[in-house]
Design a protein around this motif. Structure first.
Motif, mmCIF file in Angstrom:
data_model
loop_
_atom_site.group_PDB
_atom_site.id
_atom_site.type_symbol
_atom_site.label_atom_id
_atom_site.label_comp_id
_atom_site.label_asym_id
_atom_site.label_seq_id
_atom_site.Cartn_x
_atom_site.Cartn_y
_atom_site.Cartn_z
ATOM 1 N N PHE A 63 -1.232 5.944 82.567
ATOM 2 C CA PHE A 63 -2.082 7.018 82.071
ATOM 3 C C PHE A 63 -1.556 7.451 80.708
ATOM 4 C CE2 PHE A 63 -2.446 7.218 86.653
ATOM 5 C CZ PHE A 63 -3.798 7.412 86.860
ATOM 6 N N HIS A 64 -2.459 7.548 79.727
ATOM 7 C CA HIS A 64 -2.117 8.095 78.424
ATOM 8 C C HIS A 64 -2.603 9.544 78.405
ATOM 9 C CE1 HIS A 64 -2.074 3.808 76.516
ATOM 10 N NE2 HIS A 64 -1.008 4.078 77.240
ATOM 11 N N ILE A 65 -1.670 10.466 78.283
ATOM 12 C CA ILE A 65 -1.976 11.894 78.382
ATOM 13 C C ILE A 65 -1.728 12.544 77.024
ATOM 14 C CG2 ILE A 65 -1.437 14.041 79.587
ATOM 15 C CD1 ILE A 65 -0.426 12.321 81.922
ATOM 16 N N SER A 66 -2.767 13.206 76.508
ATOM 17 C CA SER A 66 -2.664 13.897 75.218
ATOM 18 C C SER A 66 -2.742 15.405 75.450
ATOM 19 C CB SER A 66 -3.789 13.471 74.269
ATOM 20 O OG SER A 66 -3.647 12.119 73.901
ATOM 21 N N ILE A 67 -1.786 16.122 74.869
ATOM 22 C CA ILE A 67 -1.761 17.572 74.968
ATOM 23 C C ILE A 67 -1.846 18.137 73.552
ATOM 24 C CG2 ILE A 67 -0.429 19.586 75.710
ATOM 25 C CD1 ILE A 67 0.805 17.892 77.889
ATOM 26 N N GLU A 68 -2.780 19.083 73.371
ATOM 27 C CA GLU A 68 -3.010 19.639 72.041
ATOM 28 C C GLU A 68 -3.086 21.157 72.127
ATOM 29 O OE1 GLU A 68 -6.331 19.396 68.423
ATOM 30 O OE2 GLU A 68 -6.409 18.020 70.126
ATOM 31 N N SER A 69 -2.506 21.807 71.133
ATOM 32 C CA SER A 69 -2.561 23.263 71.052
ATOM 33 C C SER A 69 -3.423 23.666 69.862
ATOM 34 C CB SER A 69 -1.149 23.851 70.895
ATOM 35 O OG SER A 69 -1.205 25.233 70.623
ATOM 36 N N GLN A 70 -4.279 24.653 70.071
ATOM 37 C CA GLN A 70 -5.140 25.139 68.993
ATOM 38 C C GLN A 70 -4.603 26.410 68.340
ATOM 39 O OE1 GLN A 70 -7.553 23.443 67.766
ATOM 40 N NE2 GLN A 70 -7.442 21.846 69.328
ATOM 41 N N LYS A 71 -3.636 27.034 68.977
ATOM 42 C CA LYS A 71 -3.050 28.239 68.395
ATOM 43 C C LYS A 71 -1.697 28.500 69.040
ATOM 44 C CE LYS A 71 -5.176 31.541 71.589
ATOM 45 N NZ LYS A 71 -5.977 32.778 71.702
ATOM 46 N N CYS A 72 -0.925 29.335 68.406
ATOM 47 C CA CYS A 72 0.378 29.700 68.952
ATOM 48 C C CYS A 72 0.222 30.827 69.969
ATOM 49 C CB CYS A 72 1.318 30.153 67.829
ATOM 50 S SG CYS A 72 2.026 28.796 66.897
ATOM 51 N N PRO A 73 0.996 30.792 71.050
ATOM 52 C CA PRO A 73 0.929 31.901 72.008
ATOM 53 C C PRO A 73 1.462 33.179 71.372
ATOM 54 C CG PRO A 73 2.736 30.428 72.545
ATOM 55 C CD PRO A 73 1.967 29.765 71.439
ATOM 56 N N SER A 74 0.989 34.288 71.891
ATOM 57 C CA SER A 74 1.387 35.574 71.312
ATOM 58 C C SER A 74 2.879 35.839 71.476
ATOM 59 C CB SER A 74 0.577 36.702 71.969
ATOM 60 O OG SER A 74 0.752 36.669 73.384
ATOM 61 N N HIS A 75 3.453 35.395 72.598
ATOM 62 C CA HIS A 75 4.886 35.644 72.827
ATOM 63 C C HIS A 75 5.764 34.621 72.119
ATOM 64 C CE1 HIS A 75 4.705 32.294 75.648
ATOM 65 N NE2 HIS A 75 3.663 32.884 76.224
ATOM 66 N N GLY A 76 5.212 33.413 71.808
ATOM 67 C CA GLY A 76 5.975 32.407 71.084
ATOM 68 C C GLY A 76 7.035 31.701 71.907
ATOM 69 N N LYS A 77 7.065 31.929 73.218
ATOM 70 C CA LYS A 77 8.083 31.307 74.066
ATOM 71 C C LYS A 77 7.588 29.961 74.604
ATOM 72 C CE LYS A 77 9.839 35.817 75.595
ATOM 73 N NZ LYS A 77 10.041 36.711 76.765
ATOM 74 N N PRO A 78 8.507 29.085 75.017
ATOM 75 C CA PRO A 78 8.086 27.809 75.603
ATOM 76 C C PRO A 78 7.284 28.015 76.892
ATOM 77 C CG PRO A 78 10.397 27.728 74.964
ATOM 78 C CD PRO A 78 9.981 29.159 74.850
ATOM 79 N N GLU A 79 6.370 27.109 77.126
ATOM 80 C CA GLU A 79 5.566 27.124 78.347
ATOM 81 C C GLU A 79 5.836 25.845 79.129
ATOM 82 O OE1 GLU A 79 3.492 29.350 79.504
ATOM 83 O OE2 GLU A 79 2.911 30.660 77.833
#
Length: 793
Positions: free
Chosen positions: A420-436
């Motif tokens: 499986f080729h899995i792509s993860i993309e973020s469109q904005k930074c979280p408000s807290h800025g901490k790792p998820e």
């Protein structure tokens, strides 16, 4: 002050992706890199020109380079992937002496990754799945013990040992458990009269008291123990048709310790011949509290059925998925449609047709398990806001799937490996800025991939920023990445103004050119006494200058191109490329386009202006003045002179020596001796003309080395006179033949007409009918008298 000018075509191409960066109006490097992955920030302090706003530092990389920002000053942080745990998938065999524990078996790889995400930049990694051979299985048989299942219970009593024996072909590590359910122990689901609470069945049937759910046997590898305990079970009864199976499924899923679930393949066989109650139906019995999804088993009995409502389907799906339980609905044919609809809502579930007495239950379980285990479906935990995930599967035999099909692969055998080729993309930074952290796992399996997401929310150069810097108007901002990041309430390139002072008259006066009335030439805003030029819809079009009085799009055009496509527009004036001139750079200084085939400029009949011929004689036209619509052709033009010099005839016979000495004449014997065009390196014309006696003469006309040459065939080609005798004989013979033909045609027509008339006569004759009666005026001469007395004797 530095000004970098790029040609319009190059600028448009460079901004095809970068326009989004400019339109974002980013005021800091951190804001810029969150616009799109193509955006970069120029940290060069001297990058901006007069009239440019701070947001002009944010552009796509190619545009920044062309505008003069060096590579070392461009901030463009990128995301990345780090694999933290990458244990290889297990190659387990059934026939080995030492068995691996479930914790030692690996079917998915890698197990943990760390992704660094920048807005708009997807990170793609590969996930491998391989079905292990001889993987342990826990199977819990949950059976409806309402009265209609009486004959089914008899066939299930020996299920333990029989199923153990059949499952040996699949796994050597198999455990089985048993539970039963009926219904909530309140009205109107059961009768609450004392007698019915003891024996809910009618007639002479001996039934056990009704109950909601009972865990009869914890998961065990002893099939005979299963048989013994199941043999002791008794049928119960209830009033309505649907059963309380959802209550039982919820308790089986969440009561892991009481059921004895291991971290292996978990199968739940749900056997019934009726429908089911779900959330909201509890109101009929006065139960309004939603199901809490927790374990409430005491002495292996569900004790809160009268307190909590039935679980909803969505709640049940969540719990089954959280606890990696695959469900097999073994139901009678009558309720197949209902449970097939339920199967579509519960991932990794199967429906099998149960015979009326459950005699086929073992085959049903084996078939359903093979169906479930041959399919792998990936699911992920809840994604952080602004994060998206896409899947692409590469299944058996190289079959690829995208979209929702990218999450799964089917027809997987033991030992098969799929990717499986899995792509993860973020469109904005979280408000807290901490790792998820998100988790990806195959449905029905306990193994999972842990993905730690770290977000790039600012540029590396921001770490070296100087707070309250003197470069930012007496410390009203942080100087970072080559620009001032203003404190709250401050504005301007150097944070020199308060937002309350932006529109004062004194500051506006500094934005008027030559004490005029227009602020920033109506092409910008006066911010803190300095013009910040407006951005146009087309990012290739830019206002510039101290008062935004210049632009690069209002220059003269030619062929609908700015500066004719041969120059650049600088402050509303075209600066032409080399070899071009004019207000719109539409005048070429090159003369190559004016050269005729003979090597002369404009065929010697005009001048070359702006790369095009201007003919001095108005009767000539064409790109090189080669066309003359009113001029005779080469052949008619020289006909009379050739005729008089070669044959001493024609209209110029008397003036031949005076008018026709401009060419050299050579005679040849026949047309084959004339020069041919393929043999010449100069223009050559072949001519055929007729004289007054209808005779043809042939010649060629050419100009070689400024010398005009004429080759002519020395003999005329005259037509022969007509032969009178054959013509006369032919005319006479034609007249005679035409007359004979006309006579023959007339005779033939008369014969045809006579035959038609005769045939008509014969037909009338045959149809005639003659009267055979006597003539009414005829009287016979014979009189006959009869004696009245005569008696004939």
């Amino acid at each position: 002050c530095r000004v970098f000018v790029v040609s319009t075509s190059e600028f448009v191409a460079s901004l095809s992706e970068g326009s989004i960066c400019i339109k974002a109006n980013a005021q800091s490097c951190g804001e810029c890199i969150q616009v799109a992955e193509t955006c970069g920030w120029c940290a060069d302090e001297t990058f901006l020109t007069v009239g440019e706003s701070k947001s002009a530092r944010c552009d796509d990389l190619e545009s920044l380079k062309k505008r003069g920002c060096s590579l070392t000053k461009i901030e463009n942080p990128r995301g990345g992937i780090r694999i933290d745990q990458n244990k290889t998938v297990t190659n387990r065999k059934k026939d080995v002496a030492e068995k691996l524990t479930p914790e030692q078996i690996t079917q998915i790889q890698p197990q943990k990754l760390s992704l660094t995400l920048r807005s708009g930049e997807p990170q793609t990694f590969e996930l491998k799945f391989k079905r292990a051979e001889d993987y342990p299985i826990d199977l819990y048989y949950l059976m409806d013990l309402s009265f209609s299942m009486k004959d089914d219970l008899e066939n299930v009593k020996n299920l333990g040992t029989d199923l153990m024996r059949e499952m040996q072909g699949i796994t050597s590590d198999f455990r089985i458990g048993f539970g039963s359910f009926v219904e909530k122990t309140v009205m109107p689901y059961i009768s609450t009269t004392p007698a019915r609470l003891i024996n809910p069945c009618t007639g002479n049937q001996n039934c056990t008291s009704p109950f909601s759910y009972k865990n009869v046997l914890k998961l065990t590898d002893k099939g005979d123990e299963f048989n013994r305990l199941v043999s002791q079970q008794q049928i119960s009864g209830n009033l309505d048709s649907p059963e309380g199976g959802f209550d039982a499924i919820m308790q089986v899923a969440v009561c892991e310790n009481q059921i004895g679930w291991r971290n292996v393949t978990r199968l739940l066989v749900f056997s019934t011949d009726a429908g089911f109650h779900f959330a909201g139906d509890g109101k009929l019995g006065g139960i309004v509290l939603p199901n809490d999804g927790r374990c409430h088993l005491e002495n292996n009995m569900y004790t809160m059925s009268h307190y909590y409502d039935y679980p909803s389907i969505a709640h049940l799906v969540q719990k089954l998925s959280d606890h990696n339980i695959q469900t097999i609905f073994a139901v009678t044919e009558e309720f197949q449609p209902v449970y097939k609809e339920l199967k579509n809502l519960i991932p990794k579930s199967a429906v099998g047709t149960l015979s009326s007495n459950s005699s086929n239950v073992i085959k049903l379980i084996i078939d359903a398990y093979n169906s479930l285990s041959s399919e792998v479906i990936l699911e992920n935990s809840r994604l952080p806001e602004g994060v998206s995930i896409t899947y692409k599967s590469i299944c058996k035999n190289g079959v690829e799937g995208t979209g929702e099909n990218g999450r799964k692969c089917s027809n997987i055998s033991i030992g098969d490996e799929v990717l499986f080729h899995i792509s993860i993309e973020s469109q904005k930074c979280p408000s807290h800025g901490k790792p998820e952290v998100i988790k990806i796992k195959p449905l029905g399996f306990t193994e999972e991939v842990e993905v730690v997401l770290t977000f790039i929310c600012d540029c590396p150069c921001a770490k070296n920023g100087v707070t309250n810097s003197d470069q930012c108007s007496e410390g009203n901002g942080t100087f970072e990445c080559g620009a001032c990041k203003c404190n709250d309430g401050r504005i301007g390139r150097l944070c020199e103004c308060s937002k309350d002072e932006v529109r004062t008259e004194d500051l506006d006066a500094n934005c008027r050119k030559d004490n005029g009335t227009d602020i920033c030439s109506n092409n910008g805003d006066c911010v803190c006494g300095t013009c910040e030029c407006k951005k146009r819809e087309n990012p290739a079009e830019i206002y510039s200058g101290k008062y935004c009085e210049c632009d690069n799009f209002n220059c003269d055009r030619s062929n609908n191109k700015l500066c004719g496509g041969h120059g650049r527009c600088d402050c509303r004036k075209c600066i032409c490329d080399a070899n071009y001139t004019g207000s719109a750079c539409d005048c070429s200084l090159e003369t190559a386009t004016c050269l005729a085939k003979n090597g002369q400029i404009c065929n010697g009949r005009g001048t070359c202006e702006c790369g095009a011929c201007k003919c001095t004689n108005p009767k000539f036209q064409g790109p090189t003045c080669e066309i003359c619509p009113t001029c005779p052709g080469v052949c008619p033009e020289h006909k009379d002179c050739v005729q008089c010099r070669a044959f001493e005839a024609g209209e110029k016979k008397d003036t031949c020596e005076r008018d026709c000495s401009y060419f050299q004449l050579m005679k040849v014997k026949d047309r084959d001796k004339l020069p041919q065009p393929a043999d010449q390196s100069y223009p050559l014309s072949h001519c055929k003309e007729r004289d007054a006696n209808d005779c043809w003469f042939y010649y060629t006309y050419a100009i070689r080395n400024d010398t005009k040459e004429v080759y002519v065939v020395e003999t005329l080609e005259c037509p022969a006179g007509p032969d009178i005798i054959p013509i006369v004989a032919g005319v006479v013979a034609g007249i005679v033949l035409i007359g004979l033909a006309l006579l023959l045609i007339w005779k033939l027509l008369m014969i045809i007409h006579d035959r038609r008339e005769f045939a008509k006569f014969e037909k009338e004759k045959m149809n005639a009918k003659w009267d055979t009666g006597e003539n009414p005026i005829y009287k016979s001469a014979v009189t006959t008298v009869v004696n009245p007395k005569y008696e004939g004797k």
